[in-house]
Every structure is written in structure tokens, then in C-alpha cells.
Motif scaffolding. Structure first.
Motif, mmCIF file in Angstrom:
data_model
loop_
_atom_site.group_PDB
_atom_site.id
_atom_site.type_symbol
_atom_site.label_atom_id
_atom_site.label_comp_id
_atom_site.label_asym_id
_atom_site.label_seq_id
_atom_site.Cartn_x
_atom_site.Cartn_y
_atom_site.Cartn_z
ATOM 1 N N VAL A 49 0.841 -1.205 0.000
ATOM 2 C CA VAL A 49 0.000 0.000 0.000
ATOM 3 C C VAL A 49 0.873 1.250 0.000
ATOM 4 C CG1 VAL A 49 -1.623 1.333 1.419
ATOM 5 C CG2 VAL A 49 -2.025 -1.091 1.016
ATOM 6 N N GLY A 50 1.947 1.240 0.793
ATOM 7 C CA GLY A 50 2.862 2.384 0.814
ATOM 8 C C GLY A 50 3.539 2.613 -0.517
ATOM 9 N N TYR A 51 3.874 1.537 -1.202
ATOM 10 C CA TYR A 51 4.515 1.675 -2.518
ATOM 11 C C TYR A 51 3.530 2.186 -3.562
ATOM 12 C CZ TYR A 51 7.081 0.549 -6.749
ATOM 13 O OH TYR A 51 7.708 0.630 -7.967
ATOM 14 N N ILE A 52 2.314 1.679 -3.526
ATOM 15 C CA ILE A 52 1.314 2.072 -4.526
ATOM 16 C C ILE A 52 0.882 3.525 -4.326
ATOM 17 C CG2 ILE A 52 -1.059 1.646 -5.304
ATOM 18 C CD1 ILE A 52 -0.513 -1.350 -4.694
ATOM 19 N N TYR A 53 0.660 3.928 -3.071
ATOM 20 C CA TYR A 53 0.142 5.265 -2.778
ATOM 21 C C TYR A 53 1.218 6.221 -2.262
ATOM 22 C CZ TYR A 53 -4.419 3.080 -3.259
ATOM 23 O OH TYR A 53 -5.497 2.408 -3.739
ATOM 24 N N ASP A 55 2.929 8.591 -3.687
ATOM 25 C CA ASP A 55 2.781 9.986 -4.096
ATOM 26 C C ASP A 55 1.702 10.691 -3.265
ATOM 27 O OD1 ASP A 55 4.744 9.702 -6.028
ATOM 28 O OD2 ASP A 55 3.288 9.095 -7.577
ATOM 29 N N GLN A 56 0.586 10.019 -3.037
ATOM 30 C CA GLN A 56 -0.482 10.601 -2.233
ATOM 31 C C GLN A 56 -0.051 10.777 -0.785
ATOM 32 O OE1 GLN A 56 -0.872 8.076 -4.334
ATOM 33 N NE2 GLN A 56 -2.554 8.540 -5.726
ATOM 34 N N ILE A 57 0.678 9.813 -0.247
ATOM 35 C CA ILE A 57 1.163 9.905 1.134
ATOM 36 C C ILE A 57 2.154 11.050 1.257
ATOM 37 C CG2 ILE A 57 2.504 8.710 2.904
ATOM 38 C CD1 ILE A 57 1.256 6.091 1.859
ATOM 39 N N PHE A 60 0.290 14.369 1.193
ATOM 40 C CA PHE A 60 -0.390 14.607 2.471
ATOM 41 C C PHE A 60 0.603 15.037 3.539
ATOM 42 C CE2 PHE A 60 -1.477 12.913 6.663
ATOM 43 C CZ PHE A 60 -2.597 13.686 6.939
ATOM 44 N N LEU A 61 1.750 14.361 3.628
ATOM 45 C CA LEU A 61 2.738 14.713 4.645
ATOM 46 C C LEU A 61 3.312 16.103 4.417
ATOM 47 C CD1 LEU A 61 4.603 11.326 5.146
ATOM 48 C CD2 LEU A 61 2.967 12.415 6.674
ATOM 49 N N ASN A 62 3.525 16.491 3.156
ATOM 50 C CA ASN A 62 3.997 17.847 2.860
ATOM 51 C C ASN A 62 2.957 18.894 3.267
ATOM 52 O OD1 ASN A 62 6.505 17.115 1.866
ATOM 53 N ND2 ASN A 62 5.740 16.883 -0.226
ATOM 54 N N GLN A 63 1.700 18.624 2.976
ATOM 55 C CA GLN A 63 0.632 19.544 3.347
ATOM 56 C C GLN A 63 0.497 19.626 4.868
ATOM 57 O OE1 GLN A 63 -3.167 18.416 1.801
ATOM 58 N NE2 GLN A 63 -4.153 20.352 2.346
ATOM 59 N N PHE A 64 0.596 18.499 5.533
ATOM 60 C CA PHE A 64 0.480 18.472 6.987
ATOM 61 C C PHE A 64 1.649 19.200 7.650
ATOM 62 C CE2 PHE A 64 0.919 16.253 11.139
ATOM 63 C CZ PHE A 64 -0.293 16.629 11.678
#
Length: 86
Positions: A49-53, A55-57, A60-64
Motif C-alpha cells: 500500500v505504501g509503494y502504490i500510494y 505519491d499521495q502519502i 499529504f505529509l507535505n501539506q500536513f
């Protein structure tokens, strides 16, 4: 006071059978194997899941982290309040 010999007490308690020991060892082995397979599956699932997503993760972390930097006084106040109530 019991005229029976001691072997009958062992049979009542279920103690001392090679068949029971083998069954317990087999069950323990199957449980250990199942736990290992589940652990590998969960860790592998999180990795997939971490590998697939990724870019989205990352987005989100940059925005957070931008939110934390922009509202540092609010975050510090919340942290201080949490420490006071613990």
C-alpha cells in the motif's frame, strides 16, 4: 483410602499420553506457522500500500508539515495543554 492404584488418577487428569503431547506439539506448530504467515502478510500489505500510494502519502505529509509550520503557536499551545492534563 482409595483402593485404586495411582494409574487411574493419571487417566482422569489426562496426564501422560504420547498422543496428547504430539497433538499439542502439532497444534503449536500450526499456530506458529499461521502467526508467521499473518505477520508477513500484514507487513507486506502495508509495504505494498505504501509503494502504490507513495505519491499521495508524500503530498499529504507535505501539506500536513506546512500546516504545522504555519500554525506553530496553536500546536505549541495544544501540546502544552496536553502535557498539563497528563
Amino acid at each position: 483410602m482409595n483402593p485404586k492404584d495411582d494409574d487411574s488418577d493419571d487417566k482422569i487428569k489426562g496426564d501422560g499420553g504420547e498422543a496428547e503431547e504430539g497433538l499439542e506439539g502439532d497444534t503449536a506448530f500450526k499456530g506458529t506457522l499461521l502467526a508467521g504467515v499473518l505477520l508477513v502478510g500484514v507487513v507486506g500489505g502495508f509495504g505494498a500500500v505504501g509503494y502504490i500510494y507513495k505519491d499521495q502519502i508524500n503530498a499529504f505529509l507535505n501539506q500536513f508539515s506546512g500546516f504545522i509550520e504555519g500554525n506553530s503557536s496553536f500546536v505549541n499551545l495544544g501540546f502544552i495543554l496536553c502535557l498539563n492534563y497528563l
